[in-house]
Design a protein around this motif. Structure first.
Motif: not given
Length: 326
Positions: A75-87
């Motif tokens: 779950y956290w991997a999926g969430y962070c995949s969005v976060l890191v790219n947006v940043n």
């Protein structure tokens, strides 16, 4: 605090040392990266930028998620995949538009959690996941995400434009906590209102469009000082930083803090005359910013603490990714 031990720990930190192969990749792609003639930023920044006319640039970035995160918490991997790219797009003062992903799945039981994390990340950051590719019969579980954004061509924040005499600014959302499973993830977004999270991105766009920032990067796996060194290497510059001026949550010790991957954190360089404006503006959006040092022509990053000055990185001896050819 043992200052020398702290410096050595950062130099040996996996988030820093795993960047060593980037320079080799860049050199091998030197003939391919701009065959169109429309690429306007060298490889090595948070995102690439392609001139699409009308003074606009399309920004493109991609990130893969560490395997250990996928193994422990899909779950956290999926969430962070969005976060890191947006940043990566936000750090360049651009507007994130859309993402695609490549999923390789060996264990079917991770599907639900992985996709729920991606879905929640998209809702939090307001950026759609519009497609991708699935390997349903892979021998490993892996996730990569790519993102596109858009900006005015002449307003992009890059890692290549730090100037001698620029002040170094570190900006971090201090209102967060270490993730319960990943102690070096400083989570500043998950429990926050989506509007504030998205407003933090818009704040960087505002500073870029008004020419307040000369260069910048989002703080990522190498931590605060490792990320700053990557910026300095791209700009062929050095800097002196005062450790005690770096914004820090008081509940975290210096060593883990300097290695943290914050949900919202950036390093910038700027003209001294613009620093107060930058700091005051970011404060409106829960981003605590401070002048921590100054850019110079030394090609080394020095850190000062209680009157003691130590060299953390030297682009001739121990660069993070881009050394100087003698």
């Amino acid at each position: 605090m043992d200052f020398k031990a702290l410096i050595k720990s950062i130099q040996d930190f996996e988030g820093v040392t795993r960047k060593n192969s980037i320079d080799n990749v860049i050199s091998l792609l030197k003939d391919a990266y701009n065959v169109s003639g429309n690429v306007i930023i060298d490889i090595g920044d948070d995102a690439s930028a392609v001139d699409i006319g009308n003074n606009q640039a399309l920004l493109i970035a991609a990130d893969g998620i560490w395997g250990q995160i996928m193994d422990v918490n899909p779950y956290w991997a999926g969430y962070c995949s969005v976060l890191v790219n947006v940043n990566d797009i936000a750090a360049m003062g651009a507007k994130p538009l859309a993402m695609v992903n490549i999923m390789s799945i060996a264990h079917d039981e991770i599907y639900d959690d992985l996709l729920k994390g991606i879905n929640d990340g998209c809702l939090k950051f307001g950026v759609p996941m519009v497609g991708g590719h699935l390997h349903p019969d892979s021998t490993v579980d892996s996730l990569g995400v790519a993102i596109v954004g858009i900006a005015q061509k002449d307003k992009i924040i890059t890692s290549f434009d730090a100037q001698i005499g620029d002040k170094v600014i570190v900006a971090i959302d201090l209102d967060g906590k270490p993730h319960e499973m990943f102690s070096l993830n400083w989570d500043t977004t998950y429990e926050k209102d989506a509007k504030l999270v998205q407003d933090q991105i818009l704040a960087i766009q505002y500073l870029a469009e008004n020419d307040y920032i000369n260069s910048g990067k989002d703080i990522s796996n190498p931590g605060i000082l490792g990320t700053l060194e990557m910026l300095l290497e791209a700009s062929n510059k050095g800097a002196i930083v005062n450790l005690q001026d770096i914004p820090k949550n008081p509940n975290v010790e210096w060593e883990p803090w300097l290695k943290m991957y914050p949900g919202s954190g950036f390093v910038f360089t700027a003209d001294e005359k613009d620093c107060d404006t930058i700091i005051e503006y970011l404060d409106k959006y829960s981003l605590t910013a401070a002048i921590v040092g100054e850019v110079n022509d030394s090609n080394s990053l020095f850190v000062v603490n209680d009157g003691e000055k130590l060299e953390l990185f030297n682009q001739r001896k121990n660069p993070v990714f881009k050394g100087i050819d003698e």
